[in-house]
Design a protein around this motif. Sequence first.
Motif, PDB file in Angstrom:
ATOM      1  N   ALA A  75     -13.413   5.000   4.389  1.00 13.33           N
ATOM      2  CA  ALA A  75     -12.790   3.586   4.895  1.00 13.33           C
ATOM      3  C   ALA A  75     -13.110   2.449   4.030  1.00 13.33           C
ATOM      4  O   ALA A  75     -12.640   1.401   4.144  1.00 13.33           O
ATOM      5  N   ARG A  76     -14.237   2.783   3.138  1.00 13.88           N
ATOM      6  CA  ARG A  76     -14.721   1.635   2.256  1.00 13.88           C
ATOM      7  C   ARG A  76     -15.478   0.540   3.062  1.00 13.88           C
ATOM      8  O   ARG A  76     -15.265  -0.487   2.968  1.00 13.88           O
ATOM      9  N   LEU A  77     -16.281   0.985   3.977  1.00 13.52           N
ATOM     10  CA  LEU A  77     -16.821   0.029   4.614  1.00 13.52           C
ATOM     11  C   LEU A  77     -18.392  -0.004   4.374  1.00 13.52           C
ATOM     12  O   LEU A  77     -18.934   0.931   3.743  1.00 13.52           O
ATOM     13  N   PRO A  78     -18.975  -1.155   4.331  1.00 13.87           N
ATOM     14  CA  PRO A  78     -20.301  -1.503   3.608  1.00 13.87           C
ATOM     15  C   PRO A  78     -21.462  -0.441   4.454  1.00 13.87           C
ATOM     16  O   PRO A  78     -22.332  -0.292   3.293  1.00 13.87           O
ATOM     17  N   ALA A  79     -21.374  -0.548   5.429  1.00  9.28           N
ATOM     18  CA  ALA A  79     -22.619   0.195   6.293  1.00  9.28           C
ATOM     19  C   ALA A  79     -22.400   1.747   5.921  1.00  9.28           C
ATOM     20  O   ALA A  79     -21.421   2.309   5.618  1.00  9.28           O
ATOM     21  N   LYS A  80     -23.691   2.331   5.949  1.00 11.12           N
ATOM     22  CA  LYS A  80     -23.842   3.755   5.731  1.00 11.12           C
ATOM     23  C   LYS A  80     -24.564   4.550   6.563  1.00 11.12           C
ATOM     24  O   LYS A  80     -25.844   4.752   6.386  1.00 11.12           O
ATOM     25  N   GLY A  81     -24.041   4.984   7.629  1.00 16.64           N
ATOM     26  CA  GLY A  81     -24.642   5.641   8.769  1.00 16.64           C
ATOM     27  C   GLY A  81     -24.947   4.832  10.216  1.00 16.64           C
ATOM     28  O   GLY A  81     -25.124   5.305  11.093  1.00 16.64           O
ATOM     29  N   GLY A  82     -25.128   3.576   9.863  1.00 11.84           N
ATOM     30  CA  GLY A  82     -25.064   2.715  11.057  1.00 11.84           C
ATOM     31  C   GLY A  82     -23.985   2.160  11.766  1.00 11.84           C
ATOM     32  O   GLY A  82     -23.101   1.760  11.017  1.00 11.84           O
ATOM     33  N   LEU A  83     -23.827   2.256  12.755  1.00 12.51           N
ATOM     34  CA  LEU A  83     -22.678   1.888  13.602  1.00 12.51           C
ATOM     35  C   LEU A  83     -22.470   0.173  13.792  1.00 12.51           C
ATOM     36  O   LEU A  83     -22.803  -0.230  15.064  1.00 12.51           O
ATOM     37  N   ASP A  84     -22.109  -0.274  12.782  1.00 15.43           N
ATOM     38  CA  ASP A  84     -22.058  -1.836  12.609  1.00 15.43           C
ATOM     39  C   ASP A  84     -20.598  -2.239  13.404  1.00 15.43           C
ATOM     40  O   ASP A  84     -20.000  -1.466  13.834  1.00 15.43           O
ATOM     41  N   PRO A  85     -20.411  -3.546  13.567  1.00 15.81           N
ATOM     42  CA  PRO A  85     -19.267  -3.993  14.348  1.00 15.81           C
ATOM     43  C   PRO A  85     -17.772  -3.669  13.407  1.00 15.81           C
ATOM     44  O   PRO A  85     -17.024  -3.297  14.062  1.00 15.81           O
ATOM     45  N   ALA A  86     -18.223  -3.596  12.306  1.00 11.46           N
ATOM     46  CA  ALA A  86     -16.737  -3.396  11.565  1.00 11.46           C
ATOM     47  C   ALA A  86     -16.522  -1.745  11.448  1.00 11.46           C
ATOM     48  O   ALA A  86     -15.347  -1.581  11.638  1.00 11.46           O
ATOM     49  N   THR A  87     -17.594  -1.055  11.551  1.00 18.36           N
ATOM     50  CA  THR A  87     -17.135   0.233  11.615  1.00 18.36           C
ATOM     51  C   THR A  87     -16.687   0.766  13.182  1.00 18.36           C
ATOM     52  O   THR A  87     -15.704   1.613  13.067  1.00 18.36           O
ATOM     53  N   TRP A  88     -17.351   0.091  14.200  1.00 22.31           N
ATOM     54  CA  TRP A  88     -16.739   0.456  15.557  1.00 22.31           C
ATOM     55  C   TRP A  88     -15.465  -0.121  15.754  1.00 22.31           C
ATOM     56  O   TRP A  88     -14.486   0.458  16.119  1.00 22.31           O
ATOM     57  N   ALA A  89     -15.139  -1.306  14.987  1.00 23.86           N
ATOM     58  CA  ALA A  89     -13.602  -1.712  15.223  1.00 23.86           C
ATOM     59  C   ALA A  89     -12.924  -0.780  14.620  1.00 23.86           C
ATOM     60  O   ALA A  89     -11.506  -0.581  14.994  1.00 23.86           O
ATOM     61  N   ALA A  90     -13.092  -0.222  13.597  1.00 23.65           N
ATOM     62  CA  ALA A  90     -12.409   0.792  12.716  1.00 23.65           C
ATOM     63  C   ALA A  90     -12.096   2.213  13.519  1.00 23.65           C
ATOM     64  O   ALA A  90     -10.942   2.625  13.780  1.00 23.65           O
ATOM     65  N   LEU A  91     -13.236   2.546  14.176  1.00 29.35           N
ATOM     66  CA  LEU A  91     -13.070   3.633  15.173  1.00 29.35           C
ATOM     67  C   LEU A  91     -12.196   3.399  16.214  1.00 29.35           C
ATOM     68  O   LEU A  91     -11.429   4.293  16.707  1.00 29.35           O
TER      69      LEU A  91
END
Length: 280
Positions: free
Chosen positions: A119-135
Motif C-alpha cells: 500500500a506504499r505506507l511509510p510504517a514497516k510492521g507498526g500499526l500506525d494510524p495511516a495503516t489502521w485507516a487503510a485496513l
Amino acid sequence: MNRMTPIFAAGLAVAIASCSPEAPARKSAAPSAPPASAAANAPPGAPAAPGLSANLINAAVPTSATPGPPAANGAAAAADPALIRVEVLLDRAGFSPGVIDGLAGSNAAHALAAFQDHARLPAKGGLDPATWAALAKDARPVVQPYTITAQDVAGPFAPDVGEDFVKLAALPRGPLYTSPEEALAERFHMSQPLLKALNPGADFTKAGTVILVAAPGAAPLAKGQVARIMVSKAKEQVSAFDADGRLLAVYPATVGSTERPSPHGRHKVKGVAFDPPYVY
C-alpha cells in the motif's frame, strides 16, 4: 492442532504456516473508532465468552503497542479483541497473518509489513494510524454466526495421535481432521482455543448448533498466473508474483531449519503439485 499444508516450489519444500501456533501482534496506535456498521450483535443462541463478544471484536480499535513476539513470561495470554480484528482484516486483504487467535506473535507483524509495502505506507510492521485507516476501510463485521451442519459432523475423522510422527505416518490417507472442532477452526482460519473462547460450552459435534466464527478472506490477494515465487527466511514468508511483478499472494511459512536448511539463490520451478503427498 490443525495440520499444515506443504507447498513444493522452486525446488524448496515450504510448509505454509496457515495453522501455525504463531500469530500476530500487540495492540497498536489507531485513529478514530470504526463506523457503527462494523458492530454486530451476537446471533440468538450463539454463545460468547464474557469480554470476547461479537460486538466487542467487531468494534475493537487497536490503541497501543506494535505487532511482535509475545512476552516470554510463561503465562497463558487471553485473546485480544483488537488483535482478532487486525488479523481478520489482514487475512481479507490477502496478507495472511497465519492462524487467527488474537495473540501476540511475529506472523502478523510480517503480514502487516507486507501490507504496508504493497500500500506504499511509510510504517514497516507498526500499526500506525495511516495503516489502521487503510485496513479499517473494510467495515464489515469480522466475527459472524455459523450454524453447524450435518456434513460438518459426519466425518470421517482421523484418530488424534498428537505430534507422534511414527503414528502419524501409519495413518491411512484420507481424513485430515480429528474432530468437527478442528475442521471448523481450519475452515475459518482460527485457532481451536479462540473457537472455544468464542463459544464456551458449545457442542461442536451437534448439527444445528449456532456458533461464532471469524469471517476471514476467501481468496488470495489477486487473481493471476504465478510467474515468480519469493521465499524469505528472514520474513518467514512466501510471496507470489505475476509476470509483471504484481503481488498475488502472501503467506507465512516455515523456511528451513538447523538440521535441514533451505537452499539459497534462484531456482526454476519444474512442476506444480496440488495436494501433494506428505511423508513424515
